[in-house]
Structure formats: structure tokens, C-alpha cells
Design a protein around this motif. Structure first.
Motif, PDB file in Angstrom:
ATOM      1  N   MET A 149       0.831  -1.087  -0.063  1.00 54.18           N
ATOM      2  CA  MET A 149       0.125   0.084  -0.144  1.00 54.18           C
ATOM      3  C   MET A 149       0.986   1.382   0.108  1.00 54.18           C
ATOM      4  SD  MET A 149      -3.031  -0.753   2.696  1.00 54.18           S
ATOM      5  CE  MET A 149      -4.043   0.664   2.021  1.00 54.18           C
ATOM      6  N   VAL A 150       0.410   2.328  -0.760  1.00 49.94           N
ATOM      7  CA  VAL A 150       1.149   3.440  -0.692  1.00 49.94           C
ATOM      8  C   VAL A 150       0.695   4.360   0.691  1.00 49.94           C
ATOM      9  CG1 VAL A 150       1.026   3.660  -3.260  1.00 49.94           C
ATOM     10  CG2 VAL A 150      -0.623   4.787  -2.067  1.00 49.94           C
ATOM     11  N   ASN A 151       1.517   5.235   0.958  1.00 53.38           N
ATOM     12  CA  ASN A 151       1.165   6.108   2.105  1.00 53.38           C
ATOM     13  C   ASN A 151       0.044   6.934   1.737  1.00 53.38           C
ATOM     14  OD1 ASN A 151       2.462   8.484   0.856  1.00 53.38           O
ATOM     15  ND2 ASN A 151       4.392   7.746   1.812  1.00 53.38           N
ATOM     16  N   SER A 152      -0.436   7.824   2.828  1.00 50.24           N
ATOM     17  CA  SER A 152      -1.545   8.765   2.486  1.00 50.24           C
ATOM     18  C   SER A 152      -1.149   9.754   1.536  1.00 50.24           C
ATOM     19  CB  SER A 152      -2.114   9.230   3.780  1.00 50.24           C
ATOM     20  OG  SER A 152      -2.507   8.308   4.482  1.00 50.24           O
ATOM     21  N   LEU A 153      -0.102  10.304   1.567  1.00 47.49           N
ATOM     22  CA  LEU A 153       0.269  11.474   0.555  1.00 47.49           C
ATOM     23  C   LEU A 153       0.383  10.983  -0.855  1.00 47.49           C
ATOM     24  CD1 LEU A 153       3.325  13.536   2.568  1.00 47.49           C
ATOM     25  CD2 LEU A 153       0.790  14.315   1.864  1.00 47.49           C
ATOM     26  N   ASP A 154       0.901   9.821  -1.336  1.00 43.80           N
ATOM     27  CA  ASP A 154       1.029   9.338  -2.497  1.00 43.80           C
ATOM     28  C   ASP A 154      -0.527   9.120  -2.931  1.00 43.80           C
ATOM     29  OD1 ASP A 154       3.555   9.635  -2.901  1.00 43.80           O
ATOM     30  OD2 ASP A 154       3.956   7.543  -1.953  1.00 43.80           O
ATOM     31  N   PHE A 155      -1.143   8.526  -1.917  1.00 47.17           N
ATOM     32  CA  PHE A 155      -2.609   8.180  -2.601  1.00 47.17           C
ATOM     33  C   PHE A 155      -3.524   9.731  -2.826  1.00 47.17           C
ATOM     34  CE2 PHE A 155      -7.253   8.423  -0.925  1.00 47.17           C
ATOM     35  CZ  PHE A 155      -7.846   7.578  -1.845  1.00 47.17           C
ATOM     36  N   VAL A 156      -3.125  10.721  -1.939  1.00 46.89           N
ATOM     37  CA  VAL A 156      -3.731  11.987  -2.289  1.00 46.89           C
ATOM     38  C   VAL A 156      -3.452  12.480  -3.608  1.00 46.89           C
ATOM     39  CG1 VAL A 156      -3.704  14.450  -1.662  1.00 46.89           C
ATOM     40  CG2 VAL A 156      -3.971  12.817  -0.153  1.00 46.89           C
ATOM     41  N   LYS A 157      -2.175  12.267  -3.838  1.00 50.54           N
ATOM     42  CA  LYS A 157      -1.594  12.800  -5.250  1.00 50.54           C
ATOM     43  C   LYS A 157      -2.444  11.787  -6.355  1.00 50.54           C
ATOM     44  CE  LYS A 157       3.019  14.009  -3.847  1.00 50.54           C
ATOM     45  NZ  LYS A 157       4.230  13.587  -3.731  1.00 50.54           N
ATOM     46  N   PHE A 158      -2.532  10.568  -6.431  1.00 51.18           N
ATOM     47  CA  PHE A 158      -3.233  10.014  -7.273  1.00 51.18           C
ATOM     48  C   PHE A 158      -4.638  10.119  -7.326  1.00 51.18           C
ATOM     49  CE2 PHE A 158       0.017   6.316  -6.354  1.00 51.18           C
ATOM     50  CZ  PHE A 158       0.915   6.654  -7.255  1.00 51.18           C
ATOM     51  N   TRP A 159      -5.251  10.452  -6.027  1.00 46.05           N
ATOM     52  CA  TRP A 159      -6.727  10.826  -5.843  1.00 46.05           C
ATOM     53  C   TRP A 159      -7.041  12.123  -6.602  1.00 46.05           C
ATOM     54  CZ3 TRP A 159     -11.289   8.592  -3.932  1.00 46.05           C
ATOM     55  CH2 TRP A 159     -12.073   9.546  -3.726  1.00 46.05           C
ATOM     56  N   ASN A 160      -6.017  13.035  -6.489  1.00 44.08           N
ATOM     57  CA  ASN A 160      -6.366  14.604  -7.134  1.00 44.08           C
ATOM     58  C   ASN A 160      -5.962  14.281  -8.618  1.00 44.08           C
ATOM     59  OD1 ASN A 160      -7.176  15.570  -4.772  1.00 44.08           O
ATOM     60  ND2 ASN A 160      -5.227  16.824  -4.578  1.00 44.08           N
ATOM     61  N   ASP A 161      -5.126  13.576  -9.069  1.00 42.81           N
ATOM     62  CA  ASP A 161      -4.917  13.556 -10.468  1.00 42.81           C
ATOM     63  C   ASP A 161      -6.115  12.747 -11.016  1.00 42.81           C
ATOM     64  OD1 ASP A 161      -2.637  14.465 -10.514  1.00 42.81           O
ATOM     65  OD2 ASP A 161      -1.265  12.496 -10.237  1.00 42.81           O
ATOM     66  N   GLY A 162      -6.754  11.917 -10.333  1.00 41.05           N
ATOM     67  CA  GLY A 162      -8.140  11.180 -10.839  1.00 41.05           C
ATOM     68  C   GLY A 162      -9.136  12.008 -11.008  1.00 41.05           C
ATOM     69  N   VAL A 163      -9.200  12.742  -9.993  1.00 35.63           N
ATOM     70  CA  VAL A 163     -10.596  13.930  -9.966  1.00 35.63           C
ATOM     71  C   VAL A 163     -10.283  14.910 -11.073  1.00 35.63           C
ATOM     72  CG1 VAL A 163     -11.501  15.836  -8.552  1.00 35.63           C
ATOM     73  CG2 VAL A 163     -10.896  13.690  -7.623  1.00 35.63           C
ATOM     74  N   THR A 164      -8.950  15.506 -11.245  1.00 41.68           N
ATOM     75  CA  THR A 164      -8.692  16.383 -12.384  1.00 41.68           C
ATOM     76  C   THR A 164      -9.096  15.714 -13.788  1.00 41.68           C
ATOM     77  OG1 THR A 164      -6.908  17.352 -11.381  1.00 41.68           O
ATOM     78  CG2 THR A 164      -7.045  17.733 -13.444  1.00 41.68           C
ATOM     79  N   ASN A 165      -8.624  14.422 -13.651  1.00 44.70           N
ATOM     80  CA  ASN A 165      -8.819  13.856 -15.202  1.00 44.70           C
ATOM     81  C   ASN A 165     -10.277  13.557 -15.460  1.00 44.70           C
ATOM     82  OD1 ASN A 165      -6.297  13.582 -15.769  1.00 44.70           O
ATOM     83  ND2 ASN A 165      -5.990  11.605 -14.971  1.00 44.70           N
ATOM     84  N   ALA A 166     -11.245  13.318 -14.256  1.00 42.72           N
ATOM     85  CA  ALA A 166     -12.575  13.056 -14.482  1.00 42.72           C
ATOM     86  C   ALA A 166     -13.366  14.384 -14.480  1.00 42.72           C
ATOM     87  CB  ALA A 166     -13.002  12.186 -13.210  1.00 42.72           C
ATOM     88  N   GLY A 167     -12.777  15.366 -14.400  1.00 42.14           N
ATOM     89  CA  GLY A 167     -13.324  16.704 -14.280  1.00 42.14           C
ATOM     90  C   GLY A 167     -14.208  17.119 -13.232  1.00 42.14           C
ATOM     91  N   ALA A 168     -14.064  16.779 -12.039  1.00 41.63           N
ATOM     92  CA  ALA A 168     -14.792  16.899 -10.785  1.00 41.63           C
ATOM     93  C   ALA A 168     -13.849  17.449  -9.802  1.00 41.63           C
ATOM     94  CB  ALA A 168     -15.498  15.523 -10.292  1.00 41.63           C
ATOM     95  N   GLY A 169     -13.496  18.729 -10.291  1.00 37.09           N
ATOM     96  CA  GLY A 169     -12.607  19.577  -9.102  1.00 37.09           C
ATOM     97  C   GLY A 169     -12.932  19.769  -7.974  1.00 37.09           C
TER      98      GLY A 169
END
Length: 330
Positions: A236-256
Motif C-alpha cells: 500500500m502507498v502512504n496517504s500523501l501518495d494516495f492524495v496525489k493519485f486521487w487528485n490526478d484522478g479527480v482532475t482527469n474526471a473533471g470533478a474538481g
């Protein structure tokens, strides 16, 4: 250097003691899964064989034959296994010698379980009976056991399990103490239906338990001790790495609006440095369910590796069996 396909082909014929060809004999390169079976004329061809490889030929009722391939065509002569044909196996409500038996039956003696550190007879049969598939997909759950399949997937319900009889009584194989088993006979083909009817459509497993013998009282103890460890666990990644992946996914999905804010990321960095400096439940209202705190959302604080939390690196296991047996003429 180029090697032609013919130079890598091992060809031959398999015959019995009378000179008749053997159909369906198994021919395998020893130590590999490269093999085939003989055709209607007893012939076989195996690709990708090197000179010096050992060829193993086996067939029910005959002794295995091993020979070294020297690049020429092989002529294999099988000899009957008289000892195997004289074995007595359980068939239906009686016993019969293998030499007089027409159905496909495999037998396992109780001594085979003594060298296996298992507490479930279902797992003890794994790899012991040709054609019997033992699946342990649910064995990690408390109280769960493996599933047995003899004749493949036979219905849409997925319950094509063999009929299990222990001393003539239907019951689950996992309820039997492996140390109490005298022998197991597995009736594989449809011939079992002539004895047990429709219940035997997917094969029959007959278990005979040990009986007391005339003479002095006997005490028997068997114990096993061992450790179990997971084969592969996700990293498992740590929380900060998860946040980066999460925000990238939100940006790609257009749900800022669902992204972690810079303020929340700063709080998360502080929490990872000193968990006692912040309240991870601050965003929950009094009386609110904790489910929201464990959802994948931009709320909350935490940095827990749940695989590391729930799974140990190894676990200790032990099994002890003490039995007493005896009997007299009556």
C-alpha cells in the motif's frame, strides 16, 4: 546453429506384454509438463525434446517405464502391475479386487495423511487422487473448508460436488479427523450411479474409519507444529501518495470539487509527522456513523496500512491428536 523440427521430435510406439498397442498411455518428458498420450495405433510424438531427456510412460494397471531418448524412434513395452491389481478397494456396499473392477476407482490409505500436517481431510486429499480437484479458495475464512470436484463443472449452480459417505453415512469430509481414516476410495465415473443413483452423478468418495483390534489397549498420539505465512500481499502507498493519485484522478474526471485542498494536504503531512497533533475525526458530527471516515473521499486524516494491520507476517499453528483403541472377540 539452426536445429530442424524433426531433430527435436521424439517419436515412438507403446505396446503391452502381448504386443498389442496401448491407447491413451501417458508419455511425458521427466521433470517437465511437456507430454502427450498415445493415439489409436499406440504411437506418440513429443516436440521440443533434447537428446538425453528421460521419457516416462505410464498407464493404469501397468508399471511406469523410464527411458533415455537418444534421438531414435522409441519402442516402449509396458508390463502389468500385478501388485496394484491385487489391491482391495471399496465399491458401493462391498469390496472388490482392482483386477475384477470395470469402473475408475482410486484408493488412498490412511498412512498417507500421517505425513501431511493438515487438520482437514479435504486438504489432505490434494494431489493424492488423479482427476480430483481440491479448491481452497475459501479456506482462509474461519470455519471454511475446501471444495471437491471430480467430473468438472456439471451444472449452473456450481455445486457439482462428489457424494461423500463415511462408514455408509453421508457427511462432510471436513468433519472427519484425518487420523481416524483407515482408507478412502474414490469412484470417479458414471458407473457409481448404478449403486447410489443420482446422488453419485459427480462421483463418490467412500471413507472407512479405523476400528479397534483384538488385543491390548493401544494409545496413539500424533502432533504437528508449524507456521503459516502469506504468499503475496499488496504494497500500500502512504496517504500523501494516495492524495496525489486521487487528485490526478479527480482532475482527469473533471470533478474538481472532490479534490484534496492544499490545506487538507498540509494537515495530512502534519498528521503523518505527529498523529497526536490532530484529531482525525474532527470532520464527523456527533452521532454520525464512522463509515464516512473510511470512504475514499477528500475528508478525514489517516495513514494506516490495513494489510499490515490485519495480516501477520506469520502465524503459529498446531494440531494434537490422542486416541485409544482396543477390542475383543465380542
Amino acid at each position: 546453429m539452426y536445429v530442424s523440427q524433426q531433430e527435436n521430435e521424439c517419436k515412438g510406439v507403446v505396446l503391452d506384454e502381448t504386443g498389442e498397442t496401448v491407447i491413451g498411455a501417458s508419455v511425458l518428458v521427466k521433470g517437465t509438463s511437456n507430454g502427450t498420450i498415445t493415439d489409436l495405433d499406440g504411437n506418440f510424438v513429443i516436440q521440443n525434446v533434447k537428446k538425453g531427456d528421460v521419457i516416462v510412460v505410464s498407464y493404469v494397471g501397468y508399471k511406469n517405464v523410464e527411458t533415455v531418448w537418444d534421438g531414435t524412434n522409441l519402442r516402449i513395452l509396458l508390463k502389468s502391475n500385478a501388485e496394484e491389481l491385487d489391491e482391495v478397494v471399496v465399491v458401493g456396499y462391498g469390496v472388490q479386487k482392482k483386477v475384477n473392477l470395470t469402473g475408475a476407482v482410486s484408493s488412498v490409505k490412511g498412512e498417507a495423511f500421517e505425513t501431511r500436517p493438515v487438520v482437514d481431510a479435504t486438504q489432505g486429499l490434494q494431489g493424492m487422487v488423479p482427476g480430483l480437484n481440491v479448491s481452497n479458495s475459501n479456506s482462509g475464512r474461519p470455519g471454511a473448508t475446501g471444495t471437491l470436484s471430480l467430473r468438472g463443472q456439471g451444472n449452473l449452480s456450481g455445486n457439482a460436488s462428489p457424494y461423500v459417505l463415511v462408514d455408509g453415512v453421508e457427511m462432510s469430509l471436513s468433519d472427519i479427523n484425518p487420523n481416524d481414516i483407515e482408507s478412502i476410495s474414490v469412484l470417479k465415473d458414471a458407473a457409481a450411479c448404478s449403486i447410489y443413483g443420482a446422488r453419485a452423478a459427480y462421483g463418490v468418495i467412500l471413507v472407512t474409519t479405523k476400528k479397534g483390534q483384538e488385543g491390548k489397549m493401544r494409545a496413539n498420539y500424533q502432533g504437528t507444529v508449524g507456521w503459516s505465512t502469506p504468499t503475496v500481499l499488496p504494497d500500500m502507498v502512504n496517504s500523501l501518495d494516495f492524495v496525489k493519485f486521487w487528485n490526478d484522478g479527480v482532475t482527469n474526471a473533471g470533478a474538481g470539487g472532490r479534490a484534496y485542498s492544499a490545506e487538507k494536504i498540509a494537515q495530512l503531512e502534519q498528521y503523518m509527522r505527529d498523529p497526536s497533533s490532530l484529531n482525525p475525526w474532527a470532520e464527523l458530527q456527533p452521532g454520525q456513523s464512522l463509515n464516512a471516515a473510511f470512504e475514499n473521499s477528500e475528508l478525514g486524516l489517516g495513514n494506516t496500512d490495513y494489510f499490515d494491520l490485519h495480516y501477520k507476517n506469520f502465524s503459529f499453528k498446531q494440531s494434537h491428536n490422542l486416541s485409544f483403541s482396543g477390542g475383543n472377540k465380542k
